[in-house]
Design a protein around this motif. Structure first.
Motif, mmCIF file in Angstrom:
data_model
loop_
_atom_site.group_PDB
_atom_site.id
_atom_site.type_symbol
_atom_site.label_atom_id
_atom_site.label_comp_id
_atom_site.label_asym_id
_atom_site.label_seq_id
_atom_site.Cartn_x
_atom_site.Cartn_y
_atom_site.Cartn_z
ATOM 1 N N UNK A 14 -10.008 -5.223 -8.263
ATOM 2 C CA UNK A 14 -9.796 -3.835 -8.685
ATOM 3 C C UNK A 14 -10.846 -3.422 -9.724
ATOM 4 N N UNK A 15 -11.072 -4.333 -10.697
ATOM 5 C CA UNK A 15 -12.093 -4.060 -11.729
ATOM 6 C C UNK A 15 -13.485 -3.947 -11.135
ATOM 7 N N UNK A 16 -13.842 -4.955 -10.328
ATOM 8 C CA UNK A 16 -15.203 -5.009 -9.786
ATOM 9 C C UNK A 16 -15.507 -3.836 -8.857
ATOM 10 N N UNK A 17 -14.463 -3.277 -8.234
ATOM 11 C CA UNK A 17 -14.684 -2.144 -7.322
ATOM 12 C C UNK A 17 -14.227 -0.823 -7.969
ATOM 13 N N UNK A 18 -14.021 -0.863 -9.282
ATOM 14 C CA UNK A 18 -13.726 0.305 -10.110
ATOM 15 C C UNK A 18 -12.587 1.175 -9.551
ATOM 16 N N UNK A 19 -11.550 0.504 -9.066
ATOM 17 C CA UNK A 19 -10.346 1.209 -8.625
ATOM 18 C C UNK A 19 -10.521 2.077 -7.400
ATOM 19 N N UNK A 20 -11.577 1.834 -6.635
ATOM 20 C CA UNK A 20 -11.839 2.710 -5.485
ATOM 21 C C UNK A 20 -10.883 2.481 -4.318
#
Ligand code: CP3
Length: 339
Positions: free
Chosen positions: A267-273
């Motif tokens: 979730x962090x690495x994909x910035x909640x997308x």
């Protein structure tokens, strides 16, 4: 009525997380093994009544929110006459490995309504028998993973032929994968026309793709597939942890996450997308029922902290030999109302 899984992805409150399992139609079920003892694997795939029956077996036992139709990621190449055989204890074997851009030209001719009419038939039969609140999932292998099987001839530890082709002549490998991607797009579209509410794209061997190749060539190919589809798209990659930050460029709706990485980290690495799907280790199901319940409750708590509505699943497919009481405990615990 829209399937609950789809409502949930669209942000409607359903008070719990939808749940299903990768490989939920398979050898851990006695009723699957019974049918399998009377048919070859490809018979099961190509006979719509049999494929539909096997697809529906898991929801007769467990309150799952989705049915994935019974088939394989290699059905598309098989339908074009590529000699793929399922060999006991090896897995799928392609007796005529593909080695050139010319060989991959076979996918240009793919017409799903001609080559894979039986897939449309199976999906329609499932839809007829499936309660309206359950989602019907279509799927295909991603061009890289299907390409790897076709080039290597079978699953591989090193992916020697594919990677040496890539280093020797990158442009021709990209062209080959693009041709396969075009067929994959048509195949998924055919499944949607025949009733699939969402589709999942399996990229099991993405773990072996260099980051530069992904960024420069492959991301665009995946997006050409995803952009053209009118239903939610789930993307599954396995152990492709070196690429997770780049996934933020993918135009998929859901990322299906393996068990080695936490949903929060993705979730962090994909910035909640993305909505995330996963990720109980299928091996937890071999422990004992209290452990399965405890681990599943922890997963639910993690899912509640994510940016977008999650789907509960395993991190990879259910393994043959999985105890049925563990599956029951997982599905029950995962689908418990929390509001
Ligand atoms: O229930 C479902 O998930 C739907 C059906 C499905 C199958 N395979 C049925 C199957 C799906 C979605 C797949 C995808 C698939 N197939 C993947 C991607 C997902 C993953 O697990 O990483 C891959 C890599 C394959 C290739 C493949 N096909 C393998 C590795 C095997 C298993 C070999 C073995 O002996 O375990 C298959 C055959 C296969 N596909 C089986 C099933 C139920 C086992 C067939 C049998 O012997 O009865």
């Amino acid at each position: 009525m829209k399937p609950i899984l789809i409502q949930h992805l669209e942000g409607e409150a359903i008070g719990r997380f939808p749940v299903w399992m990768m490989r939920q139609a398979g050898r851990y079920l006695p009723e699957y093994r019974e049918i399998r003892s009377r048919h070859s694997f490809w018979e099961m795939v190509t006979l719509p009544e049999v494929a539909a029956e096997v697809s529906l077996q898991p929801i007769r036992r467990y309150p799952l929110d989705a049915v994935i139709f019974f088939s394989d990621i290699l059905t598309l190449p098989y339908s074009l006459g590529i000699p793929i055989e399922l060999v006991e204890s090896i897995g799928p074997v392609n007796h005529r490995p593909l080695a050139s851009e010319l060989d991959f030209g076979i996918f240009d001719a793919f017409q799903p309504s001609r080559e894979t009419r039986y897939v449309g038939g199976a999906l329609r039969l499932i839809r007829e028998q499936l309660p309206a609140d359950k989602a019907l999932l279509g799927f295909a292998g991603a061009p890289w993973t299907v390409g790897c099987y076709l080039i290597e001839g079978k699953s591989s530890k090193t992916f020697e032929k594919t990677l040496t082709w890539m280093y020797r002549d990158e442009a021709s490998l990209v062209n080959s994968l693009r041709t396969l991607a075009g067929a994959t797009r048509k195949y998924l579209d055919w499944q949607i026309q025949n009733g699939a509410d969402a589709v999942q794209v399996f990229d099991t061997w993405l773990s072996h793709m260099p980051r530069e190749f992904f960024a420069k060539h492959y991301l665009g190919l995946l997006n050409e597939i995803f952009n053209s589809l009118p239903v939610p798209v789930v993307f599954f990659a396995q152990k492709a942890h070196h690429l997770i930050d780049l996934f933020v460029e993918l135009n998929a709706n859901v990322l299906s996450v393996d068990s080695l990485v936490s949903l929060e980290r993705v979730d962090q690495l994909t910035r909640g997308k993305f909505s995330l799907q996963g990720n109980l280790d299928p091996m937890v199901l071999f422990s004992d029922v209290p452990t399965v319940r405890r681990r599943t409750r922890a997963l639910v708590e993690t899912a509640r902290r994510l940016s977008r509505p999650a789907i509960l699943n395993l991190g990879h497919g259910v393994l043959p030999g999985t105890p049925l009481e563990s599956v029951e405990a997982f599905v029950q615990e995962a689908s418990t109302l929390w509001v």
